[in-house]
Design an enzyme around this catalytic site. Structure first.
Site, short mmCIF file in Angstrom:
data_model
loop_
_atom_site.label_atom_id
_atom_site.label_comp_id
_atom_site.label_asym_id
_atom_site.label_seq_id
_atom_site.Cartn_x
_atom_site.Cartn_y
_atom_site.Cartn_z
N LEU A 42 0.57 -1.07 -0.29
CA LEU A 42 -0.21 -0.08 -0.08
C LEU A 42 1.34 1.77 -0.21
O LEU A 42 1.90 1.54 0.72
CB LEU A 42 -0.74 -0.07 0.84
CG LEU A 42 -1.88 -1.20 1.13
CD1 LEU A 42 -3.07 -1.60 2.96
CD2 LEU A 42 -2.78 -0.69 0.03
N HIS A 43 0.53 1.96 -0.72
CA HIS A 43 0.89 3.52 -0.90
C HIS A 43 0.15 4.80 -0.70
O HIS A 43 -1.09 4.54 -0.95
CB HIS A 43 1.92 3.58 -2.39
CG HIS A 43 1.20 4.03 -3.25
ND1 HIS A 43 1.24 4.12 -4.21
CD2 HIS A 43 0.94 2.70 -4.02
CE1 HIS A 43 -0.07 4.12 -5.03
NE2 HIS A 43 -0.44 2.87 -5.28
N SER A 44 0.93 5.93 -0.24
CA SER A 44 0.66 6.88 -0.71
C SER A 44 -0.18 8.09 -1.61
O SER A 44 -1.16 8.58 -1.33
CB SER A 44 0.93 7.76 0.61
OG SER A 44 2.24 8.80 0.09
#
Length: 120
Positions: A42-44
């Site tokens: 998961l990334h921002s």
């Protein structure tokens, strides 16, 4: 080098390593559906500054990989969902939602690592 895309790893799903044997990493923005998040890195963020193309360079942490093929759904999926599959198998054609990279040792991703794509 010109920046094409940049984000930062916020979480690693408990089953994200399940695809390492297939030389795959699945990325998804940190608002991924719960049933998918467990299998993803998961990334921002997911702002794509230009279309990703073969010949660009993917950097994860301090490791770089040549991009060999970009599926026709990558730009839309990355922009809208932050969701693509990275395939480290050296293929020069493949599925629409995947970026295919040179076949070399895959990165050991940690929370906080930067994921970026550059063009020379």
């Amino acid at each position: 080098m010109k920046l094409i895309y940049q984000t930062r790893v916020t979480n690693i799903g408990n089953s994200a390593t399940a695809f390492l044997g297939e030389k795959m990493i699945i990325l998804f923005k940190d608002n991924a559906p719960e049933e998918l998040a467990d299998y993803c890195i998961l990334h921002s963020g997911n702002q794509v500054l230009q279309a990703v193309r073969a010949g660009d360079i993917l950097r994860i942490g301090n490791q770089e990989y040549a991009i060999l093929y970009v599926g026709d759904e990558v730009e839309a999926n990355l922009s809208n969902l932050g969701h693509i599959t990275l395939r480290f198998n050296g293929a020069k054609e493949g599925l629409g939602g995947s970026i295919y990279l040179e076949d070399k040792v895959m990165p050991e991703i940690e929370i906080g690592d930067e994921i970026a794509i550059f063009r020379s």
